[in-house]
Design a protein around this motif. Structure first.
Motif, mmCIF file in Angstrom:
data_model
loop_
_atom_site.group_PDB
_atom_site.id
_atom_site.type_symbol
_atom_site.label_atom_id
_atom_site.label_comp_id
_atom_site.label_asym_id
_atom_site.label_seq_id
_atom_site.Cartn_x
_atom_site.Cartn_y
_atom_site.Cartn_z
ATOM 1 N N SER A 231 0.816 -1.216 0.000
ATOM 2 C CA SER A 231 0.000 0.000 0.000
ATOM 3 C C SER A 231 0.847 1.263 0.000
ATOM 4 O O SER A 231 0.315 2.369 -0.122
ATOM 5 N N GLN A 233 2.578 2.029 2.674
ATOM 6 C CA GLN A 233 2.666 2.404 4.085
ATOM 7 C C GLN A 233 3.897 1.797 4.756
ATOM 8 O O GLN A 233 4.367 0.719 4.376
ATOM 9 N N GLU A 247 2.137 4.737 11.965
ATOM 10 C CA GLU A 247 1.811 4.317 10.609
ATOM 11 C C GLU A 247 1.934 5.539 9.709
ATOM 12 O O GLU A 247 1.387 6.591 10.009
ATOM 13 N N ASN A 249 1.875 6.983 5.612
ATOM 14 C CA ASN A 249 1.636 6.804 4.179
ATOM 15 C C ASN A 249 2.859 7.334 3.443
ATOM 16 O O ASN A 249 2.899 8.480 2.993
#
Length: 334
Positions: A231, A233, A247, A249
């Protein structure tokens, strides 16, 4: 922050594989070794400290005593043990271990190939040294093979097989433990995203399982599991409890490579979006938190990054490879 240096040309381009770059600095000889996988060949380059002199070697996939094989190499990485350094290659047929300069193959382990063909490919992937005497290698069956490596010679033995995963292993990472308490020393990741955290030793102990999704690359730093995902991430977990510290991005597309400079907690991430990003990890013992801070971004234009590694323990230099790119791009801190 980082300045682009003169690139190192390699004899064949990089394949689109996770973590397709390995770096071994040899400070006493002012040399740095690099490896990049292409098909059934490993491109190996030694570069002098001033970046002016290069030496090239190519290692081919082998099957036991057969000099060369057409089976694809999946990964090449150095395993640094206290008394020796081995270059480990994984392929569709087995696992090869060489002396650090690639001159002598000291061990070969054949993978179990099913007699009846199946839809699932057979290969080994994920390489890490653990507890000073073990080299761990993952397989497409989800097993982690643990090899006991003597301080010299070729009497390497398969001492244990770890069977917690049900999907192909994508990556392994390790960190040495200074005490005998249950501290995370090895983490294994698979295609489903499951992370298994282990304590190394005569019998490896499973400490924790962390479920997630699509994990391609993983690292360990001060007991913190750093995982990169399809993703884009990056997640930071406590290795013992599985608690998510942070977390981010980090990228717009699949992360192909992560690396951590152990002396400074500097994190490197590279992805399909042509970006290499530098992050700083900070761990607070007082309130048991870990923070991640973005420090720098390099855009490698029109290149699908498939390998990114620091060239030293401080994170003052790093190198990058890209799919179908016949060079290693280097950056240094200024």
């Amino acid at each position: 922050m980082y300045h682009k240096e003169k690139s190192i040309q390699i004899k064949s381009s990089a394949s689109a594989l996770y973590n397709n770059l390995s770096v071994l600095p040899i400070a006493e000889r002012s040399l740095t070794y690099f490896t990049v996988v292409h098909g059934n060949v490993v491109n190996m380059v030694s570069a002098s400290g001033d970046g002016l002199n290069f030496s090239h070697r190519q290692l081919q996939s082998k099957e036991g005593n057969i000099p060369a094989s057409s089976s694809l190499i999946i990964q090449a990485a150095w395993c640094v043990l206290p008394l020796r350094v081995l270059l480990v290659l994984t392929s569709q047929k087995g696992i090869q271990m060489y002396e650090s300069d690639g001159s002598i193959m000291v061990y070969w382990h054949a993978l179990d190939i099913p007699e009846t063909p199946t839809a699932q490919a057979v290969f080994a992937r994920g390489i890490a040294a653990a507890r000073g005497k073990y080299i761990c290698v993952g397989t497409s069956l989800g097993s982690v093979l643990v090899f006991d490596v003597p301080c010299k010679g070729s009497n390497i033995t398969l001492s244990e097989v770890l069977e917690e995963h049900r999907e192909p292993i994508t990556d392994l990472a390790s960190e040495s433990s200074e005490n005998e308490d249950c501290v995370a020393e090895l983490v294994s990741a698979d295609d489903s995203g499951l992370l298994c955290v282990w304590k190394a030793g005569e019998d490896f102990q499973l400490l924790n399982k962390i479920p997630a999704y699509g994990c391609s690359s993983v690292k360990l730093w001060c007991g913190v599991v750093v995982a990169g995902y399809g993703s884009g991430q990056i997640r930071l977990y406590d290795g013992m409890s599985g608690v998510v510290y942070a977390e981010v991005n980090a990228h717009a597309r699949w992360i192909y490579a992560l690396d951590v400079a152990p002396k400074t907690g500097t994190l490197l991430s590279g992805a399909e979006d042509s970006l290499v990003r530098i992050w700083k990890l900070n761990k607070s013992a007082e309130n048991d938190t870990v923070e991640i801070e973005h420090k720098h971004t390099e855009c490698v234009t029109d290149v699908q990054i498939c390998g990114a590694k620091f060239c030293d323990g401080e994170g003052s230099a790093f190198a990058v490879t890209g799919y179908d790119l016949s060079e290693i791009i280097r950056y240094t801190l200024v």
